[in-house]
Write a protein that holds these residues in place. Structure first.
Motif, PDB file in Angstrom:
ATOM      1  N   GLU A 190      -8.054   2.134  -9.916  1.00  0.00           N
ATOM      2  CA  GLU A 190      -7.644   0.984 -10.729  1.00  0.00           C
ATOM      3  C   GLU A 190      -7.884  -0.335 -10.002  1.00  0.00           C
ATOM      4  O   GLU A 190      -7.111  -1.276 -10.107  1.00  0.00           O
ATOM      5  CB  GLU A 190      -6.152   1.101 -11.095  1.00  0.00           C
ATOM      6  N   LYS A 191      -8.991  -0.420  -9.235  1.00  0.00           N
ATOM      7  CA  LYS A 191      -9.265  -1.629  -8.462  1.00  0.00           C
ATOM      8  C   LYS A 191      -9.523  -2.827  -9.365  1.00  0.00           C
ATOM      9  O   LYS A 191      -9.336  -3.976  -8.989  1.00  0.00           O
ATOM     10  CB  LYS A 191     -10.475  -1.388  -7.551  1.00  0.00           C
ATOM     11  N   ALA A 192      -9.948  -2.555 -10.608  1.00  0.00           N
ATOM     12  CA  ALA A 192     -10.238  -3.659 -11.525  1.00  0.00           C
ATOM     13  C   ALA A 192      -8.978  -4.439 -11.883  1.00  0.00           C
ATOM     14  O   ALA A 192      -9.051  -5.600 -12.297  1.00  0.00           O
ATOM     15  CB  ALA A 192     -10.887  -3.100 -12.793  1.00  0.00           C
ATOM     16  N   LEU A 193      -7.816  -3.805 -11.683  1.00  0.00           N
ATOM     17  CA  LEU A 193      -6.571  -4.501 -12.010  1.00  0.00           C
ATOM     18  C   LEU A 193      -6.335  -5.710 -11.117  1.00  0.00           C
ATOM     19  O   LEU A 193      -5.638  -6.658 -11.481  1.00  0.00           O
ATOM     20  CB  LEU A 193      -5.377  -3.537 -11.888  1.00  0.00           C
ATOM     21  N   SER A 194      -6.937  -5.670  -9.907  1.00  0.00           N
ATOM     22  CA  SER A 194      -6.735  -6.789  -8.973  1.00  0.00           C
ATOM     23  C   SER A 194      -7.357  -8.079  -9.486  1.00  0.00           C
ATOM     24  O   SER A 194      -7.055  -9.166  -9.001  1.00  0.00           O
ATOM     25  CB  SER A 194      -7.310  -6.423  -7.592  1.00  0.00           C
ATOM     26  N   GLU A 195      -8.246  -7.938 -10.486  1.00  0.00           N
ATOM     27  CA  GLU A 195      -8.899  -9.130 -11.052  1.00  0.00           C
ATOM     28  C   GLU A 195      -7.992  -9.870 -12.040  1.00  0.00           C
ATOM     29  O   GLU A 195      -8.327 -10.957 -12.503  1.00  0.00           O
ATOM     30  CB  GLU A 195     -10.191  -8.705 -11.771  1.00  0.00           C
ATOM     31  N   ARG A 224       0.831  -1.207   0.000  1.00  0.00           N
ATOM     32  CA  ARG A 224       0.000   0.000   0.000  1.00  0.00           C
ATOM     33  C   ARG A 224       0.866   1.258   0.000  1.00  0.00           C
ATOM     34  O   ARG A 224       0.500   2.280  -0.588  1.00  0.00           O
ATOM     35  CB  ARG A 224      -0.921   0.006   1.246  1.00  0.00           C
ATOM     36  N   ALA A 225       2.024   1.150   0.684  1.00  0.00           N
ATOM     37  CA  ALA A 225       2.917   2.311   0.718  1.00  0.00           C
ATOM     38  C   ALA A 225       3.577   2.555  -0.638  1.00  0.00           C
ATOM     39  O   ALA A 225       3.945   3.693  -0.982  1.00  0.00           O
ATOM     40  CB  ALA A 225       3.995   2.110   1.785  1.00  0.00           C
ATOM     41  N   LEU A 226       3.720   1.477  -1.422  1.00  0.00           N
ATOM     42  CA  LEU A 226       4.421   1.604  -2.697  1.00  0.00           C
ATOM     43  C   LEU A 226       3.487   1.776  -3.892  1.00  0.00           C
ATOM     44  O   LEU A 226       3.953   2.084  -5.002  1.00  0.00           O
ATOM     45  CB  LEU A 226       5.301   0.367  -2.937  1.00  0.00           C
ATOM     46  N   VAL A 227       2.199   1.547  -3.742  1.00  0.00           N
ATOM     47  CA  VAL A 227       1.305   1.560  -4.895  1.00  0.00           C
ATOM     48  C   VAL A 227       1.326   2.948  -5.569  1.00  0.00           C
ATOM     49  O   VAL A 227       1.321   3.982  -4.909  1.00  0.00           O
ATOM     50  CB  VAL A 227      -0.129   1.189  -4.441  1.00  0.00           C
ATOM     51  N   PRO A 228       1.395   2.999  -6.906  1.00  0.00           N
ATOM     52  CA  PRO A 228       1.395   4.287  -7.616  1.00  0.00           C
ATOM     53  C   PRO A 228       0.016   4.946  -7.580  1.00  0.00           C
ATOM     54  O   PRO A 228      -0.966   4.319  -7.183  1.00  0.00           O
ATOM     55  CB  PRO A 228       1.802   3.899  -9.042  1.00  0.00           C
ATOM     56  N   SER A 229      -0.015   6.171  -7.998  1.00  0.00           N
ATOM     57  CA  SER A 229      -1.276   6.922  -7.939  1.00  0.00           C
ATOM     58  C   SER A 229      -2.337   6.337  -8.864  1.00  0.00           C
ATOM     59  O   SER A 229      -3.520   6.483  -8.605  1.00  0.00           O
ATOM     60  CB  SER A 229      -1.027   8.383  -8.309  1.00  0.00           C
ATOM     61  N   SER A 230      -1.899   5.675  -9.927  1.00  0.00           N
ATOM     62  CA  SER A 230      -2.872   5.082 -10.854  1.00  0.00           C
ATOM     63  C   SER A 230      -2.295   3.773 -11.371  1.00  0.00           C
ATOM     64  O   SER A 230      -1.642   3.716 -12.406  1.00  0.00           O
ATOM     65  CB  SER A 230      -3.155   6.046 -12.026  1.00  0.00           C
ATOM     66  N   GLY A 231      -2.454   2.723 -10.555  1.00  0.00           N
ATOM     67  CA  GLY A 231      -1.895   1.452 -10.977  1.00  0.00           C
ATOM     68  C   GLY A 231      -1.990   0.409  -9.886  1.00  0.00           C
ATOM     69  O   GLY A 231      -2.843   0.486  -8.996  1.00  0.00           O
ATOM     70  N   MET A 232      -1.081  -0.534  -9.922  1.00  0.00           N
ATOM     71  CA  MET A 232      -1.146  -1.658  -9.005  1.00  0.00           C
ATOM     72  C   MET A 232       0.264  -2.179  -8.763  1.00  0.00           C
ATOM     73  O   MET A 232       1.122  -2.148  -9.663  1.00  0.00           O
ATOM     74  CB  MET A 232      -1.993  -2.769  -9.639  1.00  0.00           C
ATOM     75  N   VAL A 233       0.493  -2.648  -7.492  1.00  0.00           N
ATOM     76  CA  VAL A 233       1.712  -3.395  -7.193  1.00  0.00           C
ATOM     77  C   VAL A 233       1.273  -4.755  -6.669  1.00  0.00           C
ATOM     78  O   VAL A 233       0.240  -4.899  -6.015  1.00  0.00           O
ATOM     79  CB  VAL A 233       2.598  -2.671  -6.157  1.00  0.00           C
ATOM     80  N   ARG A 234       2.095  -5.737  -6.999  1.00  0.00           N
ATOM     81  CA  ARG A 234       1.713  -7.106  -6.618  1.00  0.00           C
ATOM     82  C   ARG A 234       2.997  -7.874  -6.330  1.00  0.00           C
ATOM     83  O   ARG A 234       3.994  -7.740  -7.065  1.00  0.00           O
ATOM     84  CB  ARG A 234       0.947  -7.758  -7.738  1.00  0.00           C
ATOM     85  N   LEU A 235       2.928  -8.678  -5.260  1.00  0.00           N
ATOM     86  CA  LEU A 235       4.055  -9.555  -4.920  1.00  0.00           C
ATOM     87  C   LEU A 235       3.568 -10.993  -5.087  1.00  0.00           C
ATOM     88  O   LEU A 235       2.623 -11.430  -4.427  1.00  0.00           O
ATOM     89  CB  LEU A 235       4.511  -9.304  -3.469  1.00  0.00           C
ATOM     90  N   VAL A 236       4.195 -11.710  -5.998  1.00  0.00           N
ATOM     91  CA  VAL A 236       3.764 -13.068  -6.332  1.00  0.00           C
ATOM     92  C   VAL A 236       4.853 -14.035  -5.875  1.00  0.00           C
ATOM     93  O   VAL A 236       6.039 -13.857  -6.205  1.00  0.00           O
ATOM     94  CB  VAL A 236       3.535 -13.238  -7.841  1.00  0.00           C
ATOM     95  N   THR A 284       2.256  -2.343 -12.115  1.00  0.00           N
ATOM     96  CA  THR A 284       1.421  -2.026 -13.283  1.00  0.00           C
ATOM     97  C   THR A 284       0.969  -0.567 -13.160  1.00  0.00           C
ATOM     98  O   THR A 284       0.391  -0.188 -12.134  1.00  0.00           O
ATOM     99  CB  THR A 284       0.194  -2.943 -13.343  1.00  0.00           C
ATOM    100  N   ARG A 285       1.265   0.209 -14.204  1.00  0.00           N
ATOM    101  CA  ARG A 285       0.942   1.639 -14.114  1.00  0.00           C
ATOM    102  C   ARG A 285       0.160   2.067 -15.347  1.00  0.00           C
ATOM    103  O   ARG A 285       0.488   1.670 -16.480  1.00  0.00           O
ATOM    104  CB  ARG A 285       2.236   2.447 -14.016  1.00  0.00           C
ATOM    105  N   SER A 286      -0.849   2.873 -15.139  1.00  0.00           N
ATOM    106  CA  SER A 286      -1.678   3.337 -16.256  1.00  0.00           C
ATOM    107  C   SER A 286      -0.893   4.309 -17.154  1.00  0.00           C
ATOM    108  O   SER A 286      -0.111   5.132 -16.666  1.00  0.00           O
ATOM    109  CB  SER A 286      -2.935   4.035 -15.711  1.00  0.00           C
ATOM    110  N   LEU A 287      -1.132   4.192 -18.480  1.00  0.00           N
ATOM    111  CA  LEU A 287      -0.533   5.110 -19.453  1.00  0.00           C
ATOM    112  C   LEU A 287      -1.564   6.113 -19.971  1.00  0.00           C
ATOM    113  O   LEU A 287      -1.483   6.586 -21.108  1.00  0.00           O
ATOM    114  CB  LEU A 287       0.060   4.314 -20.630  1.00  0.00           C
ATOM    115  N   GLU A 288      -2.526   6.424 -19.111  1.00  0.00           N
ATOM    116  CA  GLU A 288      -3.596   7.316 -19.540  1.00  0.00           C
ATOM    117  C   GLU A 288      -3.063   8.693 -19.966  1.00  0.00           C
ATOM    118  O   GLU A 288      -3.504   9.265 -20.958  1.00  0.00           O
ATOM    119  CB  GLU A 288      -4.622   7.473 -18.411  1.00  0.00           C
TER     120      GLU A 288
END
Length: 450
Positions: free
Chosen positions: A93-98, A67-79, A139-143
């Motif tokens: 960008e909550k839809a990215l979690s899907e 949560r501390a690292l998530v960008p303003s418009s995107g997603m971070v994920r640790l797999v 994952t970061r948006s290129l809007e």
């Protein structure tokens, strides 16, 4: 479709295609630069996140760390290697979690699309507290980049439309400018066909472009046609007039032969001689008329260097033997007096003057040759009856005779000197005629040294 519309259409289409290709190239280059910049940016960003995450993981819960690292418009994920994932997304960008989690052990940067939106995806390995290698994904948006590219597409589209306005106007002006001389030429040719009169284009300015040259060529062609037409008219007029006399003589003697020829041998011989003489004169006249009707461009000169002394010696020997006349040659030319000329045409020119000297003088004919300043001269002199001064300016006119009775007797057609003038002009030499009535005539041929 007429030529003007074709030029207008082809020019417009060509400019439009070139403009579109240029704008596509600009857009492609600019788009590539933007995406490369985004790739460099996300590469630096994930590298910084990996440093922070590597130092904090194990001390801070993974969810809080993400949560501390998530960008303003995107997603971070640790797999983790077993594909168990912890995900944190920005509020928009909550839809990215899907997106199904995928374990990637190497560093990867790529673009991806989801729900008609473009994203930049980056992943890098991260050492987990248990020693396993996890996959840290950003994952970061290129809007924003897409907005810039949409703006660029809109601007280029507007520029294309605006640029087509002057293209349409210039194409219309260009097609009119190019086709105007052609249209003028077509109208002139139609007028010539309708009126039967020779007409020329009115050329404006002193331009040397192809259109102006085309107009000049057209006018030159009309000059040539008119000149040939006038020559043909003159040829027919002169020929019909001059051939009338020998034909009348032949007809008269033929009738005489028909009535009294078998009874009077002397009349028979006289008639045959007269008919033969007139036939020869008609043949000579016809040949000269054909040569005079030839245009200057059709002389087809064969220029080469000739030894003038050798040339004159040969000509005088040949002519003297053929007509059993004595001809004196006096030459002050050096041993190697070479000139550049057409040998056959110069020979023909000399034969005309030698013929005149032979016909109008029974005395010795004198030929002299020498040099004066930058010219070589050949002078043919006879001691005949000469030409009155008042007739000298006109002796080069066609069918002009000083004494018609005398010319009939000598077999002259009145074309010899006219033909000599034509040949001299074709060779580029000057001819002069001097005469004193009762003493004789001298004809000079002056040739520039080469």
């Amino acid at each position: 479709m007429n030529l003007r519309k074709k030029i207008y259409l082809y020019t417009t289409v060509l400019f439009a295609v070139l403009l579109i290709i240029m704008n596509i190239a600009v857009y492609a280059v600019f788009s590539k630069l933007i995406y490369e910049n985004e790739q460099a940016s996300i590469s630096n960003e994930i590298a910084n996140m990996i440093k922070i995450a590597q130092s904090s993981i194990g001390n801070v819960p993974e969810a809080e760390l993400l949560r501390a690292l998530v960008p303003s418009s995107g997603m971070v994920r640790l797999v983790q290697p077993d594909k168990k994932a912890v995900t944190s997304t920005s509020s928009d960008e909550k839809a990215l979690s899907e997106i199904p989690s995928e374990y990637i052990s190497s560093e990867v940067i790529k673009t991806m699309e989801r729900n008609n939106r473009v994203y930049m995806f980056a992943t890098a390995p991260l050492i987990l507290p248990d020693g396993e290698i996890g996959s840290f994904q950003l994952t970061r948006s290129l809007e924003n980049a897409e907005k810039i590219l949409r703006t660029l597409r809109f601007v280029l589209g507007i520029v294309t439309v605006l640029a087509m306005i002057p293209v349409l106007i210039s194409s219309a002006i260009l097609s009119k400018f190019i086709t105007r001389p052609v249209a003028t030429m077509t109208a002139t040719m139609k007028e010539i066909r309708k009126s039967g009169q020779f007409k020329r284009l009115e050329l404006e300015g002193k331009s040397q472009d192809e259109l102006h040259q085309m107009g000049e060529t057209f006018n030159h062609m009309i000059d040539l046609l008119e000149s040939n037409y006038e020559k043909q008219k003159l040829f027919i007029s002169n020929a019909s007039h001059e051939l009338k006399t020998p034909l009348t003589v032949i007809e008269s003697y033929s009738s005489l032969l028909k009535r009294r020829g078998l009874k009077e041998p002397e009349l028979f011989n006289e008639s045959i001689e007269a008919i033969h003489s007139e036939a020869l004169r008609m043949k000579e006249m016809t040949e000269q008329l054909l040569m005079l009707a030839r245009h200057d461009d059709q002389w087809m000169l064969d220029l080469k260097m000739i030894d003038l002394n050798r040339f004159l010696t040969q000509i005088i020997r040949t002519y003297g033997d053929a007509f059993k006349r004595t001809i004196q040659l006096e030459s002050s030319l050096s041993g190697n007096a070479f000139i550049q000329t057409d040998e056959n045409k110069l020979k023909q020119l000399l034969f005309i003057f030698l013929d005149n000297a032979r016909k109008y003088s029974d005395d010795v004919i004198k030929v002299t040759a020498g040099t004066e300043e930058s010219e070589v001269y050949i002078r043919i002199e006879d001691r005949g009856m000469g030409i009155p001064q008042k007739d000298l300016p006109r002796v080069f006119d066609r069918f002009y005779r000083v004494d018609k009775a005398r010319n009939r007797k000598t077999g002259g057609s009145g074309l010899g000197l006219s033909l000599a003038k034509e040949i001299a002009d074709a060779l580029g030499v000057e001819i002069r005629l001097e005469s004193t009535e009762g003493l004789g005539t001298a004809a000079s041929i002056r040739i520039k040294k080469t």
